[in-house]
Design a protein around this motif. Structure first.
Motif, mmCIF file in Angstrom:
data_model
loop_
_atom_site.group_PDB
_atom_site.id
_atom_site.type_symbol
_atom_site.label_atom_id
_atom_site.label_comp_id
_atom_site.label_asym_id
_atom_site.label_seq_id
_atom_site.Cartn_x
_atom_site.Cartn_y
_atom_site.Cartn_z
ATOM 1 N N ASP A 1 40.848 26.688 32.453
ATOM 2 C CA ASP A 1 40.957 26.572 30.995
ATOM 3 C C ASP A 1 39.723 27.098 30.275
ATOM 4 O OD1 ASP A 1 39.460 24.532 32.083
ATOM 5 O OD2 ASP A 1 40.148 22.985 30.691
ATOM 6 N N HIS A 2 38.881 27.849 30.985
ATOM 7 C CA HIS A 2 37.692 28.450 30.391
ATOM 8 C C HIS A 2 37.595 29.914 30.808
ATOM 9 C CE1 HIS A 2 36.661 24.204 29.936
ATOM 10 N NE2 HIS A 2 35.760 24.567 29.048
ATOM 11 N N TYR A 3 36.691 30.628 30.156
ATOM 12 C CA TYR A 3 36.433 32.020 30.497
ATOM 13 C C TYR A 3 35.199 32.131 31.384
ATOM 14 C CZ TYR A 3 39.754 33.438 26.886
ATOM 15 O OH TYR A 3 40.881 33.614 26.143
ATOM 16 N N THR A 4 35.150 33.195 32.160
ATOM 17 C CA THR A 4 33.938 33.551 32.889
ATOM 18 C C THR A 4 32.845 33.862 31.867
ATOM 19 O OG1 THR A 4 35.249 34.460 34.713
ATOM 20 C CG2 THR A 4 32.970 35.236 34.514
ATOM 21 N N PRO A 5 31.581 33.524 32.147
ATOM 22 C CA PRO A 5 30.511 33.866 31.205
ATOM 23 C C PRO A 5 30.567 35.331 30.783
ATOM 24 C CG PRO A 5 29.646 32.467 32.930
ATOM 25 C CD PRO A 5 31.058 32.775 33.315
ATOM 26 N N GLN A 6 30.284 35.581 29.512
ATOM 27 C CA GLN A 6 30.379 36.924 28.950
ATOM 28 C C GLN A 6 29.129 37.234 28.133
ATOM 29 O OE1 GLN A 6 33.786 38.491 28.846
ATOM 30 N NE2 GLN A 6 34.785 36.745 29.823
ATOM 31 N N ALA A 7 28.574 38.415 28.343
ATOM 32 C CA ALA A 7 27.473 38.898 27.511
ATOM 33 C C ALA A 7 27.946 40.119 26.727
ATOM 34 C CB ALA A 7 26.262 39.263 28.363
ATOM 35 N N TYR A 8 27.719 40.107 25.427
ATOM 36 C CA TYR A 8 28.085 41.221 24.555
ATOM 37 C C TYR A 8 26.780 41.811 24.020
ATOM 38 C CZ TYR A 8 32.642 39.010 24.822
ATOM 39 O OH TYR A 8 33.817 38.447 25.279
ATOM 40 N N ILE A 9 26.458 42.997 24.487
ATOM 41 C CA ILE A 9 25.148 43.602 24.234
ATOM 42 C C ILE A 9 25.321 44.895 23.445
ATOM 43 C CG2 ILE A 9 23.051 44.529 25.303
ATOM 44 C CD1 ILE A 9 23.975 42.927 27.868
ATOM 45 N N THR A 10 24.681 44.974 22.284
ATOM 46 C CA THR A 10 24.699 46.201 21.492
ATOM 47 C C THR A 10 23.280 46.764 21.435
ATOM 48 O OG1 THR A 10 26.516 45.362 20.110
ATOM 49 C CG2 THR A 10 25.291 47.246 19.273
ATOM 50 N N ASN A 11 23.125 47.996 21.889
ATOM 51 C CA ASN A 11 21.841 48.692 21.853
ATOM 52 C C ASN A 11 21.853 49.733 20.737
ATOM 53 O OD1 ASN A 11 20.845 47.509 24.359
ATOM 54 N ND2 ASN A 11 22.320 48.819 25.390
ATOM 55 N N GLN B 1 18.050 45.552 21.001
ATOM 56 C CA GLN B 1 19.289 44.918 21.447
ATOM 57 C C GLN B 1 19.661 43.746 20.565
ATOM 58 O OE1 GLN B 1 18.972 43.670 25.540
ATOM 59 N NE2 GLN B 1 19.751 45.608 26.304
ATOM 60 N N ILE B 2 20.967 43.629 20.324
ATOM 61 C CA ILE B 2 21.536 42.416 19.753
ATOM 62 C C ILE B 2 22.529 41.896 20.787
ATOM 63 C CG2 ILE B 2 22.932 41.402 17.914
ATOM 64 C CD1 ILE B 2 21.872 43.562 16.041
ATOM 65 N N THR B 3 22.297 40.675 21.281
ATOM 66 C CA THR B 3 23.112 40.133 22.367
ATOM 67 C C THR B 3 23.713 38.795 21.968
ATOM 68 O OG1 THR B 3 21.736 41.194 24.041
ATOM 69 C CG2 THR B 3 23.114 39.372 24.779
ATOM 70 N N ALA B 4 24.986 38.639 22.277
ATOM 71 C CA ALA B 4 25.650 37.343 22.161
ATOM 72 C C ALA B 4 26.113 36.951 23.562
ATOM 73 C CB ALA B 4 26.833 37.420 21.200
ATOM 74 N N PHE B 5 25.862 35.706 23.952
ATOM 75 C CA PHE B 5 26.236 35.251 25.297
ATOM 76 C C PHE B 5 27.121 34.022 25.192
ATOM 77 C CE2 PHE B 5 25.488 32.766 29.213
ATOM 78 C CZ PHE B 5 25.897 33.703 30.150
ATOM 79 N N HIS B 6 28.278 34.109 25.839
ATOM 80 C CA HIS B 6 29.206 32.967 25.892
ATOM 81 C C HIS B 6 29.154 32.380 27.301
ATOM 82 C CE1 HIS B 6 32.691 30.432 25.442
ATOM 83 N NE2 HIS B 6 33.283 31.043 26.453
ATOM 84 N N PRO B 7 28.653 31.148 27.477
ATOM 85 C CA PRO B 7 28.483 30.594 28.825
ATOM 86 C C PRO B 7 29.791 30.221 29.500
ATOM 87 C CG PRO B 7 27.884 28.974 27.174
ATOM 88 C CD PRO B 7 28.116 30.252 26.436
ATOM 89 N N GLY B 8 30.814 29.870 28.736
ATOM 90 C CA GLY B 8 32.103 29.550 29.320
ATOM 91 C C GLY B 8 32.023 28.536 30.443
ATOM 92 N N ALA B 9 32.605 28.889 31.578
ATOM 93 C CA ALA B 9 32.691 27.969 32.722
ATOM 94 C C ALA B 9 31.318 27.619 33.288
ATOM 95 C CB ALA B 9 33.564 28.591 33.810
ATOM 96 N N MET B 10 30.299 28.402 32.976
ATOM 97 C CA MET B 10 28.957 28.135 33.497
ATOM 98 C C MET B 10 28.451 26.751 33.104
ATOM 99 S SD MET B 10 25.552 30.509 33.004
ATOM 100 C CE MET B 10 24.982 29.703 31.502
ATOM 101 N N ASN B 11 28.950 26.218 31.998
ATOM 102 C CA ASN B 11 28.527 24.893 31.544
ATOM 103 C C ASN B 11 28.891 23.792 32.542
ATOM 104 O OD1 ASN B 11 27.277 25.646 29.129
ATOM 105 N ND2 ASN B 11 29.213 25.639 28.009
#
Length: 312
Positions: A97-107, A113-123
């Motif tokens: 019911d969760h997503y794998t951790p995801q990093a969204y990186i814009t260079n 860099q502007i980065t957004a990180f979603h920890p998802g199941a890592m929590n």
């Protein structure tokens, strides 16, 4: 062959390029009401996360990695690659019911860099336990959920399994007392030079005091190589000149895989550091953290060419 338990994240990295400079589109006096979008014609998706990256690199060296982490319902592409390589996923648990951790990186074009990180199941990394896996001779506690990192370090120590503490991007999660506890439990610690300064600042310990609690302290310094502090002495490991410099993402993880390989095979610290340095050099010549390839024999040939001896 004994195995290395690699605790940390397995993640998907979405890397985008904005073909301009951020500062041309952000008004400094309007930051308080920022509402902006960037057109990013270039997009690539990579497999990443410290546990996945270290496991991939240790596999290239001929080691037996066991990455340990929590992933989500979208993990199948990662599973397919590691199954194909023969890397064990027995310690990777799925939270459906969760997503794998995801990093969204814009260079941008200046490598800002502007980065957004979603920890998802890592929590939920604390749902995984070191003692559940057999034939483990060494481990590493890398960036992960806070509770999971604390628990895994404690479990390695309880089970008398030597391990590397690698706080990395998780540094903001811990205060000085937390870091002291990790250092006292760990066998080795690996940090970059900026993280090293943060550890000293938060603990109130200098490098000599930190090293007293460890068998060895590894400090990487980018293009200046790395230093190993052990037994009251320091060993300088020069950087290995790369064939070309393409992308630094994942170089630190490649270096740590080299450390694990040397330590789990009882190699001396100088040789261990040199293997780690060469791993970083070979990685930086390829884009993404898991797109470089070589055989064990090719790596050994590189090592002999660079250092003049065979580590076997």
């Amino acid at each position: 062959m004994s195995r290395a338990l690699i605790c940390g994240s397995l993640a998907f990295d979405s890397i985008m390029v904005f073909e301009d400079e951020f500062y041309n589109h952000i008004l400094p006096d309007q930051i308080h009401k920022l509402n902006i979008s960037f057109l990013v014609p270039s997009l690539k998706k990579e497999l990443g996360g410290v546990a996945g990256n270290i496991a991939y690199n240790l596999h290239l060296l001929g080691g037996k990695p066991v990455p340990m982490g929590m992933v989500g319902q979208d993990f199948d592409p990662y599973r397919e690659k590691f199954d194909g390589l023969g890397i064990s996923l027995e310690a990777v648990k799925v939270k459906s019911d969760h997503y794998t951790p995801q990093a969204y990186i814009t260079n941008d074009l200046s490598n800002n860099q502007i980065t957004a990180f979603h920890p998802g199941a890592m929590n939920f990394s604390h749902d995984n336990h070191v003692g559940d896996y057999a034939d483990i001779s060494i481990g590493i506690v890398g960036p992960d959920g806070r509770e999971g990192m604390i628990q895994h370090a404690r479990e390695f120590a309880k089970n008398d399994i030597p391990f590397i503490f690698d706080p990395g991007q998780a540094m903001p999660l811990f205060d000085g007392e937390d870091l002291k506890q990790f250092i006292e439990q760990a066998t080795w610690m690996a940090v970059n030079d900026y993280e090293f300064e943060l550890v000293c600042d938060r603990t109130g310990w200098d490098g000599d005091e930190i090293a007293k609690h460890l068998e060895a302290l590894f400090v990487t310094r980018g293009s200046k190589g790395s230093d190993i502090f052990a037994n009251g002495e320091s060993i300088s490991i020069p950087v290995v000149t790369a064939e070309k410099i393409v992308e630094p993402t994942g170089c630190g993880d490649a270096y740590r895989a080299g450390l694990l390989y040397g330590l789990m095979n009882d190699l001396d610290l100088t040789t261990t550091g040199r293997i780690a340095s060469l791993m970083g050099s070979l990685k930086i010549a390829s884009p993404g953290p898991q797109n470089h390839h070589f055989t064990v024999e090719e790596f050994k040939q590189h090592f002999v060419k660079e250092f003049g001896y065979d580590y076997d």
